[in-house]
Write a protein that holds these residues in place. Structure first.
Motif, PDB file in Angstrom:
ATOM      1  N   GLY A  41      15.726   3.473  -7.345  1.00  0.00           N
ATOM      2  CA  GLY A  41      15.170   3.011  -8.610  1.00  0.00           C
ATOM      3  C   GLY A  41      13.878   2.251  -8.431  1.00  0.00           C
ATOM      4  N   ALA A  42      13.803   1.432  -7.380  1.00  0.00           N
ATOM      5  CA  ALA A  42      12.599   0.637  -7.142  1.00  0.00           C
ATOM      6  C   ALA A  42      11.403   1.516  -6.806  1.00  0.00           C
ATOM      7  N   VAL A  43      11.625   2.583  -6.037  1.00  0.00           N
ATOM      8  CA  VAL A  43      10.526   3.498  -5.710  1.00  0.00           C
ATOM      9  C   VAL A  43       9.976   4.124  -6.986  1.00  0.00           C
ATOM     10  N   ILE A  44      10.867   4.513  -7.882  1.00  0.00           N
ATOM     11  CA  ILE A  44      10.428   5.096  -9.147  1.00  0.00           C
ATOM     12  C   ILE A  44       9.658   4.073  -9.972  1.00  0.00           C
ATOM     13  N   ALA A  45      10.211   2.883 -10.131  1.00  0.00           N
ATOM     14  CA  ALA A  45       9.564   1.856 -10.954  1.00  0.00           C
ATOM     15  C   ALA A  45       8.215   1.435 -10.387  1.00  0.00           C
ATOM     16  N   ALA A  46       8.109   1.375  -9.067  1.00  0.00           N
ATOM     17  CA  ALA A  46       6.873   0.914  -8.436  1.00  0.00           C
ATOM     18  C   ALA A  46       5.740   1.927  -8.549  1.00  0.00           C
ATOM     19  N   HIS A  47       6.068   3.216  -8.723  1.00  0.00           N
ATOM     20  CA  HIS A  47       5.036   4.252  -8.682  1.00  0.00           C
ATOM     21  C   HIS A  47       4.836   5.000  -9.999  1.00  0.00           C
ATOM     22  N   LEU A  48       5.754   4.823 -10.944  1.00  0.00           N
ATOM     23  CA  LEU A  48       5.651   5.602 -12.178  1.00  0.00           C
ATOM     24  C   LEU A  48       4.384   5.270 -12.952  1.00  0.00           C
ATOM     25  N   GLY A  49       3.947   4.021 -12.886  1.00  0.00           N
ATOM     26  CA  GLY A  49       2.748   3.633 -13.616  1.00  0.00           C
ATOM     27  C   GLY A  49       1.488   4.301 -13.101  1.00  0.00           C
ATOM     28  N   GLY A  50       1.541   4.906 -11.926  1.00  0.00           N
ATOM     29  CA  GLY A  50       0.364   5.539 -11.356  1.00  0.00           C
ATOM     30  C   GLY A  50       0.246   7.014 -11.646  1.00  0.00           C
ATOM     31  N   ASN A 107       5.942   1.315   1.904  1.00  0.00           N
ATOM     32  CA  ASN A 107       4.802   1.742   2.709  1.00  0.00           C
ATOM     33  C   ASN A 107       4.423   3.146   2.254  1.00  0.00           C
ATOM     34  N   SER A 108       3.687   3.214   1.145  1.00  0.00           N
ATOM     35  CA  SER A 108       3.336   4.487   0.526  1.00  0.00           C
ATOM     36  C   SER A 108       1.936   4.910   0.941  1.00  0.00           C
ATOM     37  N   ILE A 109       1.830   6.133   1.467  1.00  0.00           N
ATOM     38  CA  ILE A 109       0.508   6.662   1.794  1.00  0.00           C
ATOM     39  C   ILE A 109       0.220   7.937   1.013  1.00  0.00           C
ATOM     40  N   GLY A 110       1.158   8.368   0.188  1.00  0.00           N
ATOM     41  CA  GLY A 110       0.966   9.556  -0.636  1.00  0.00           C
ATOM     42  C   GLY A 110       0.670   9.186  -2.070  1.00  0.00           C
ATOM     43  N   THR A 111       0.608  10.180  -2.924  1.00  0.00           N
ATOM     44  CA  THR A 111       0.344   9.944  -4.338  1.00  0.00           C
ATOM     45  C   THR A 111       1.572   9.307  -4.990  1.00  0.00           C
ATOM     46  N   ASP A 112       1.350   8.659  -6.119  1.00  0.00           N
ATOM     47  CA  ASP A 112       2.465   8.063  -6.850  1.00  0.00           C
ATOM     48  C   ASP A 112       3.453   9.134  -7.295  1.00  0.00           C
ATOM     49  N   LEU A 113       2.940  10.280  -7.717  1.00  0.00           N
ATOM     50  CA  LEU A 113       3.831  11.335  -8.191  1.00  0.00           C
ATOM     51  C   LEU A 113       4.735  11.852  -7.067  1.00  0.00           C
ATOM     52  N   SER A 114       4.207  11.986  -5.869  1.00  0.00           N
ATOM     53  CA  SER A 114       5.037  12.462  -4.762  1.00  0.00           C
ATOM     54  C   SER A 114       6.145  11.457  -4.443  1.00  0.00           C
ATOM     55  N   GLN A 115       5.878  10.157  -4.599  1.00  0.00           N
ATOM     56  CA  GLN A 115       6.904   9.141  -4.347  1.00  0.00           C
ATOM     57  C   GLN A 115       8.005   9.206  -5.405  1.00  0.00           C
TER      58      GLN A 115
END
Length: 232
Positions: A41-50, A107-115
């Motif tokens: 859930g945290a991965v989704i919440a952290a990257h959905l805004g991007g 530690n994200s190095i890809g796009t928000d959508l890929s996460q």
């Protein structure tokens, strides 16, 4: 202490093709939502805004499909999910315990959508009996607007107490807070109410409890009462 871990493999942002794969996963989800559910859930919440606004609706639909056990048609959101990780980059996401506190390490190095897609596909890999229970957590995460910290964890877990002990074993923690013997059978609602009132008198400042600790102690007692009074 590592509580949950998720590796999401993906094409690099400069590569025209779009691929997503999963790597090492440690995703405990019992008792629900578990540390694994919190991390997904945290991965989704952290990257959905991007991601683009016009893709948000499809993310919600994808989450529902995964929760219902439907077959996910590929490609999805211009990304194709695959097993092979050759030539892909990797992002690491962890939930870590430090003392009695827990925090996320992204530690994200890809796009928000890929996460986001990787997190949803990780939920799809859970056993059917757990996958449906995590669906509510994913939808809550996709609607969250705020910092990814204690308030977020409390929101997902439906709890006001986010200590490591309480999250790992809610029932055992609640029994201890209200003074019941650990490992004993679940007390009746009447026994819970009686123990709650006794403990509240002891911690309340008007009865000699320390002012500095009273608010947290009373909050913990209320949460313990909620856990033990909940229907199975």
């Amino acid at each position: 202490m590592l509580l949950a871990e998720l590796e999401i493999w993906h094409t690099r942002p400069t590569v025209p093709t779009r691929r997503v794969a999963l790597g090492h996963m440690v995703l405990p989800v019992d008792p629900a939502p578990g540390f694994g559910g919190l991390l997904i859930g945290a991965v989704i919440a952290a990257h959905l805004g991007g991601i683009d606004d016009d893709q948000i609706g499809d993310v919600h639909r994808l989450i529902n499909e995964v929760g219902d056990g439907q077959r996910v048609v590929q490609p999805r959101l211009r990304h194709r999910f695959q097993i092979d990780r050759h030539g892909l980059a990797v992002s690491h996401h962890r939930l870590v315990g430090d003392g009695d506190e827990i925090h996320f390490d992204f530690n994200s190095i890809g796009t928000d959508l890929s996460q986001v897609l990787g997190a949803v596909y990780a939920a799809e890999r859970l056993a059917p009996e757990h996958r449906r229970g995590v669906l509510d957590v994913l939808q809550k995460s996709a609607r969250w607007r705020g910092p990814i910290g204690a308030s977020f964890i409390a929101h997902l877990a439906g709890s006001q107490t986010t200590t490591l002990e309480a999250m790992a074993d809610p029932l055992g923690w609640a029994l201890g807070i209200l003074g019941f013997e650990l490992g004993s059978k679940k007390p009746s609602n009447r026994e819970v109410t009686r123990a709650f009132r006794v403990q509240m008198r002891e911690v309340h400042p008007d009865h000699g409890g320390a002012d500095i600790d009273a608010a947290k102690a009373m909050s913990d007692l209320a949460e313990a009462r909620r856990i033990l009074s909940a229907k199975d």
